[in-house]
Design an enzyme around this catalytic site. Sequence first.
Site, PDB file in Angstrom:
ATOM      1  N   SER A   1      12.097 -23.035  14.262  1.00  0.00           N
ATOM      2  CA  SER A   1      10.781 -23.543  14.460  1.00  0.00           C
ATOM      3  C   SER A   1      10.684 -24.192  15.660  1.00  0.00           C
ATOM      4  CB  SER A   1      10.317 -24.341  13.111  1.00  0.00           C
ATOM      5  OG  SER A   1       9.020 -24.910  13.449  1.00  0.00           O
TER       6      SER A   1
ATOM      7  N   TYR B   1       9.704 -30.566   6.759  1.00  0.00           N
ATOM      8  CA  TYR B   1       9.827 -29.534   7.404  1.00  0.00           C
ATOM      9  C   TYR B   1      10.806 -29.586   8.749  1.00  0.00           C
ATOM     10  CZ  TYR B   1       8.184 -24.911   9.747  1.00  0.00           C
ATOM     11  OH  TYR B   1       8.010 -23.562   9.980  1.00  0.00           O
TER      12      TYR B   1
HETATM   13  P1  NAP Z   1       4.133 -17.347   5.010  1.00  0.00           P
HETATM   14  O1  NAP Z   1       3.311 -16.675   5.470  1.00  0.00           O
HETATM   15  O2  NAP Z   1       4.051 -18.785   3.988  1.00  0.00           O
HETATM   16  O3  NAP Z   1       5.311 -16.441   4.315  1.00  0.00           O
HETATM   17  C1  NAP Z   1       6.363 -17.165   3.585  1.00  0.00           C
HETATM   18  C2  NAP Z   1       7.263 -16.179   2.737  1.00  0.00           C
HETATM   19  O4  NAP Z   1       8.360 -16.848   1.967  1.00  0.00           O
HETATM   20  C3  NAP Z   1       6.358 -15.940   1.595  1.00  0.00           C
HETATM   21  O5  NAP Z   1       6.452 -14.322   1.182  1.00  0.00           O
HETATM   22  C4  NAP Z   1       6.629 -16.592   0.498  1.00  0.00           C
HETATM   23  O6  NAP Z   1       6.490 -16.181  -0.892  1.00  0.00           O
HETATM   24  C5  NAP Z   1       8.321 -16.569   0.781  1.00  0.00           C
HETATM   25  N1  NAP Z   1       8.987 -17.615  -0.137  1.00  0.00           N
HETATM   26  C6  NAP Z   1       8.682 -19.167  -0.098  1.00  0.00           C
HETATM   27  N2  NAP Z   1       9.490 -19.748  -0.949  1.00  0.00           N
HETATM   28  C7  NAP Z   1      10.381 -18.790  -1.348  1.00  0.00           C
HETATM   29  C8  NAP Z   1      11.365 -18.772  -2.323  1.00  0.00           C
HETATM   30  N3  NAP Z   1      11.951 -20.044  -2.791  1.00  0.00           N
HETATM   31  N4  NAP Z   1      12.045 -17.602  -2.458  1.00  0.00           N
HETATM   32  C9  NAP Z   1      11.699 -16.525  -2.066  1.00  0.00           C
HETATM   33  N5  NAP Z   1      10.585 -16.278  -1.247  1.00  0.00           N
HETATM   34  C10 NAP Z   1      10.100 -17.400  -0.664  1.00  0.00           C
HETATM   35  O7  NAP Z   1       4.971 -17.976   6.249  1.00  0.00           O
HETATM   36  P2  NAP Z   1       5.312 -17.315   7.650  1.00  0.00           P
HETATM   37  O8  NAP Z   1       4.325 -17.962   8.645  1.00  0.00           O
HETATM   38  O9  NAP Z   1       5.470 -16.085   7.523  1.00  0.00           O
HETATM   39  O10 NAP Z   1       6.631 -17.925   8.209  1.00  0.00           O
HETATM   40  C11 NAP Z   1       7.985 -17.370   7.803  1.00  0.00           C
HETATM   41  C12 NAP Z   1       9.078 -18.154   8.238  1.00  0.00           C
HETATM   42  O11 NAP Z   1       8.700 -18.552   9.714  1.00  0.00           O
HETATM   43  C13 NAP Z   1       9.099 -19.660   7.595  1.00  0.00           C
HETATM   44  O12 NAP Z   1      10.515 -19.839   7.313  1.00  0.00           O
HETATM   45  C14 NAP Z   1       8.315 -20.413   8.344  1.00  0.00           C
HETATM   46  O13 NAP Z   1       8.888 -21.631   8.316  1.00  0.00           O
HETATM   47  C15 NAP Z   1       8.692 -19.873   9.812  1.00  0.00           C
HETATM   48  N6  NAP Z   1       7.806 -20.269  10.635  1.00  0.00           N
HETATM   49  C16 NAP Z   1       6.388 -20.007  10.768  1.00  0.00           C
HETATM   50  C17 NAP Z   1       5.758 -20.097  11.987  1.00  0.00           C
HETATM   51  C18 NAP Z   1       4.183 -19.970  12.046  1.00  0.00           C
HETATM   52  O14 NAP Z   1       3.565 -20.294  12.967  1.00  0.00           O
HETATM   53  N7  NAP Z   1       3.677 -19.017  10.979  1.00  0.00           N
HETATM   54  C19 NAP Z   1       6.362 -20.696  13.057  1.00  0.00           C
HETATM   55  C20 NAP Z   1       7.605 -20.833  13.185  1.00  0.00           C
HETATM   56  C21 NAP Z   1       8.513 -20.650  11.993  1.00  0.00           C
HETATM   57  P3  NAP Z   1       5.248 -16.584  -1.856  1.00  0.00           P
HETATM   58  O15 NAP Z   1       4.166 -16.185  -1.075  1.00  0.00           O
HETATM   59  O16 NAP Z   1       5.777 -16.239  -3.037  1.00  0.00           O
HETATM   60  O17 NAP Z   1       5.481 -18.218  -1.581  1.00  0.00           O
HETATM   61  C1  GCO Z   2       2.743 -26.890  11.587  1.00  0.00           C
HETATM   62  C2  GCO Z   2       3.097 -25.721  11.789  1.00  0.00           C
HETATM   63  C3  GCO Z   2       4.222 -25.524  12.491  1.00  0.00           C
HETATM   64  C4  GCO Z   2       4.649 -23.984  12.272  1.00  0.00           C
HETATM   65  C5  GCO Z   2       5.832 -23.582  13.113  1.00  0.00           C
HETATM   66  C6  GCO Z   2       5.882 -23.988  14.674  1.00  0.00           C
HETATM   67  O1  GCO Z   2       2.172 -27.659  10.752  1.00  0.00           O
HETATM   68  O2  GCO Z   2       3.077 -27.835  12.710  1.00  0.00           O
HETATM   69  O3  GCO Z   2       2.964 -25.326  10.483  1.00  0.00           O
HETATM   70  O4  GCO Z   2       5.563 -26.028  11.941  1.00  0.00           O
HETATM   71  O5  GCO Z   2       4.570 -23.340  11.216  1.00  0.00           O
HETATM   72  O6  GCO Z   2       6.969 -24.120  12.517  1.00  0.00           O
HETATM   73  O7  GCO Z   2       7.112 -23.524  15.275  1.00  0.00           O
END
Ligand code: NAP
Ligand code: GCO
Length: 265
Positions: free
Chosen positions: A146, A159
Amino acid sequence: MNLQQFSLEGKVALITGASYGIGFAIACAMHEAGAVIVFNDIKQELVDKGLAAYAEKGIEAHGYVCDVTDEDAVNAMVQRIEQEVGVIDILVNNAGIIKRIPMIEMTAAQFRQVIDVDLNAPFIVAKAVIPSMIKKGHGKIINICSMMSELGRETVSAYAAAKGGLKMLTRNICSEYGEYNIQCNGIGPGYIGTPQTAPLRERQPDGSRHPFDQFIVAKTPAARWGETADLMGPAVFLASDASNFVNGHILYVDGGILAYIGKQP
Ligand code: NAP
Ligand code: GCO
């Protein structure tokens, strides 16, 4: 160099938490590159929804119900995958949660829950798949880090601590298992439009854009939020033979945020 290096033909890819969001997009990209797709989610209904979503894209995915924080459940899932699908060649530690709470208002239990999913679980799942990767003579692990692997901001202490730790876990798996032809890298997405960031993009009562939405667009040289599609190519690259000498690297896919001081308001 030939383009075959980017193929994932004959590879089994496990993407955790991939019923939707970033994990789902990465899984679709890996399927397009030839991989067999395996994913898990925490509830059967989500796995079923995920299977239907993959089927809509013509992908015959394998779905498993598993809470990635539960080591016994993870070990049992990996064993079942090895028996039913095949040894896992590519692991994407994608499952994750976030809690946006000012640190002094966050309970220790809430802090631990975020660390459990975002840091302990990638350790548990990587530990479960590495022995078979060693036996097979190769493996790819991609940890979804992230911006918060590098930067802090208000309300995301747990986080940021988890994602900072995940960056160093990535480097340590590289250090410890690189000699077995296992490459462990991270992808650091910028701000991506998924359910996880939906609260940061919500329209205000007067219909105006969320202040954080405006802030992020001003902080991003690409002047936009990322889309899950922006992560597909980088994920296939890090899962393929094209990156066999890339190890311990965090590939930031952030539109340039980390390089930029931000637009003058
Ligand atoms: P999301 O839409 O919240 O999806 C997260 C997924 O992880 C969901 O399918 C969730 O299932 C699953 N999950 C959560 N806890 C779990 C557990 N204990 N066991 C199994 N599955 C679990 O998140 P996203 O935005 O796609 O993000 C995916 C990854 O990218 C995460 O690691 C997040 O930190 C990272 N990330 C996101 C962003 C962003 O801007 N979106 C940026 C940087 C990094 P449930 O629906 O059942 O909870
Ligand atoms: C926040 C956002 C970020 C993104 C991502 C950025 O609240 O700042 O959720 O943390 O999820 O991790 O890279």
